[in-house]
Motif scaffolding. Structure first.
Motif, PDB file in Angstrom:
ATOM      1  N   SER A   1       0.704  -1.201   0.094  1.00  0.00           N
ATOM      2  CA  SER A   1       0.167   0.083   0.005  1.00  0.00           C
ATOM      3  C   SER A   1       0.746   1.326  -0.086  1.00  0.00           C
ATOM      4  O   SER A   1       2.053   1.162   0.325  1.00  0.00           O
ATOM      5  CB  SER A   1      -0.948   0.133   1.189  1.00  0.00           C
ATOM      6  N   ASP A   2       0.149   2.317  -0.141  1.00  0.00           N
ATOM      7  CA  ASP A   2       0.798   3.660  -0.082  1.00  0.00           C
ATOM      8  C   ASP A   2       1.273   3.786   1.214  1.00  0.00           C
ATOM      9  O   ASP A   2       2.431   4.426   1.355  1.00  0.00           O
ATOM     10  CB  ASP A   2      -0.099   4.921  -0.497  1.00  0.00           C
TER      11      ASP A   2
ATOM     12  N   ARG B   1       1.799   5.146  -9.811  1.00  0.00           N
ATOM     13  CA  ARG B   1       1.765   4.381  -8.587  1.00  0.00           C
ATOM     14  C   ARG B   1       2.850   5.104  -7.495  1.00  0.00           C
ATOM     15  O   ARG B   1       3.820   5.932  -8.102  1.00  0.00           O
ATOM     16  CB  ARG B   1       2.521   3.065  -8.940  1.00  0.00           C
TER      17      ARG B   1
ATOM     18  N   GLU C   1      -1.115  -0.620  -3.991  1.00  0.00           N
ATOM     19  CA  GLU C   1      -2.444  -0.107  -3.656  1.00  0.00           C
ATOM     20  C   GLU C   1      -3.559  -0.348  -4.686  1.00  0.00           C
ATOM     21  O   GLU C   1      -4.764  -0.614  -4.352  1.00  0.00           O
ATOM     22  CB  GLU C   1      -2.364   1.484  -3.368  1.00  0.00           C
ATOM     23  N   ASN C   2      -3.332   0.213  -5.928  1.00  0.00           N
ATOM     24  CA  ASN C   2      -4.401  -0.193  -7.112  1.00  0.00           C
ATOM     25  C   ASN C   2      -3.875  -1.265  -7.949  1.00  0.00           C
ATOM     26  O   ASN C   2      -4.555  -1.195  -9.059  1.00  0.00           O
ATOM     27  CB  ASN C   2      -4.367   1.157  -7.679  1.00  0.00           C
ATOM     28  N   ASN C   3      -2.898  -2.209  -7.607  1.00  0.00           N
ATOM     29  CA  ASN C   3      -2.819  -3.389  -8.673  1.00  0.00           C
ATOM     30  C   ASN C   3      -3.886  -4.159  -8.599  1.00  0.00           C
ATOM     31  O   ASN C   3      -4.434  -4.743  -7.817  1.00  0.00           O
ATOM     32  CB  ASN C   3      -1.318  -3.859  -8.189  1.00  0.00           C
ATOM     33  N   ASP C   4      -4.129  -4.417  -9.876  1.00  0.00           N
ATOM     34  CA  ASP C   4      -5.019  -5.488 -10.270  1.00  0.00           C
ATOM     35  C   ASP C   4      -4.610  -6.587 -11.464  1.00  0.00           C
ATOM     36  O   ASP C   4      -5.224  -7.442 -11.917  1.00  0.00           O
ATOM     37  CB  ASP C   4      -6.537  -4.927 -10.807  1.00  0.00           C
TER      38      ASP C   4
END
Length: 324
Positions: free
Chosen positions: A89-90, A116, A135-138
């Motif tokens: 995460s951030d 990122r 944090e925003n990885n998919d």
């Protein structure tokens, strides 16, 4: 003969001049687990150390050959110029900045790269590293940090992120990535030094499936030494798939090693057009064939075809204490 797409990054192998300090940095400061203490199979007189998540899942291994006489690295082109490491995460990046300050580790502030949050830092030999927030990885799923690590699991390193290659002839590397290896181009962004970076992905993509090409025609080729990266490996599902790739590269007349038995995985090596060493490696069998999960990395592990030489190999290696 249909080949499945490469699944992402498998491992990165770098060079250190000091196995003991290397072990202390990557396990005690970065909190990665030493999942295998073995030898360089092409030069059994030196260690090959594998740091990873809790069990060395494919895509989580950062490995080092110890070459005590290695000189300094002179950074440049035709190189694997940065290895990134995924964190959850951030918020984790705030933890890591404080940790780096506590241990006196050279690092930059948080910045955004390709949308990122990242923190660039170096180890004690100048190895160029980058923490990347998931944090925003998919895309490609992360590994699982070891629960006995000195770093809390919620901030722990969970695998390899995008691999950065600095090349003088962008179009040659791009053509190989897309037309031969099956990557797709995702986009371009400007990095801190104002050079455009070109992004390619394979498999499920995301942080665990990307190569970032940095185009620089104003530098000399990198001279490898302690603190540089030797090669990057990409994931293939199994030995059957690897053999399809061997046949394919042979049909394209791309010089390559052919099938190489590494015991923990099976491999194939070749150089891309800018001279960077690529490897294709199978996801298995993994690291638990000769050590159980609770004791990974504690003793010198040798593939069976080296066991008859164990006494001679151990006599040449400097003892390295790695028991938990």
């Amino acid at each position: 003969m249909n080949r499945k797409p490469l699944k992402g990054i498998h491992h990165v192998s770098a060079i250190t001049g000091d196995a003991k300090r290397n072990y202390e940095f990557y396990t005690k400061i970065l909190g990665m687990r030493l999942v295998k203490k073995t030898i360089n199979q092409d030069d059994p007189s030196v260690y090959h150390l594998f740091y990873a998540d809790e069990r060395g899942n494919p895509g989580t291994d950062l490995t080092f050959f110890e070459i005590p006489m290695a000189g300094n690295t002179y950074p440049g082109t035709n190189s694997i110029s940065t290895t990134s490491l995924r964190v959850p995460s951030d918020e984790a990046l705030d933890f890591w900045q404080k940790r780096f300050d506590e241990f006196g580790i050279d690092h930059d502030e948080v910045s955004k790269e390709y949308g990122r949050a990242t923190v660039a830092f170096q180890d004690f030999e100048g190895q160029r590293l980058l923490l990347v927030s998931d944090e925003n990885n998919d895309g490609v799923a992360p590994g699982k940090p070891w629960d006995k690590s000195p770093v809390p699991i919620e901030y722990g390193i969970q695998g390899l992120g995008p691999i950065f290659l600095t090349v003088p002839k962008l179009e040659l590397s791009e053509t190989l990535l897309i037309n031969v290896l099956g990557f797709s181009k995702k986009g371009t962004y400007a990095s801190g030094n104002k050079n455009d970076v070109h992004v390619y992905e394979t498999g499920e993509g995301g942080t665990g499936g990307e190569v970032h090409l940095v185009h620089r025609d104003d530098l000399q080729p990198e001279r490898q030494g302690r603190g540089s990266v030797h090669h990057v490996a990409f994931r293939v599902e199994n030995e059957e798939e690897l053999k399809k790739w061997i046949t394919y590269l042979k049909e394209l007349r791309i010089p390559n090693s052919g099938f190489v038995e590494r015991y923990y995985f099976k491999s194939l090596y070749f150089r891309e057009p800018n001279g960077i060493l690529f490897e294709l490696a199978t996801d298995g069998p993994g690291f638990e064939g000769d050590e159980d999960f609770d004791h990974l990395g504690e003793n010198l592990a040798l593939p069976p075809y080296f066991e008859q030489d164990r006494a001679e190999i151990e006599a040449r290696l400097k003892p390295l204490e790695t028991k938990h």
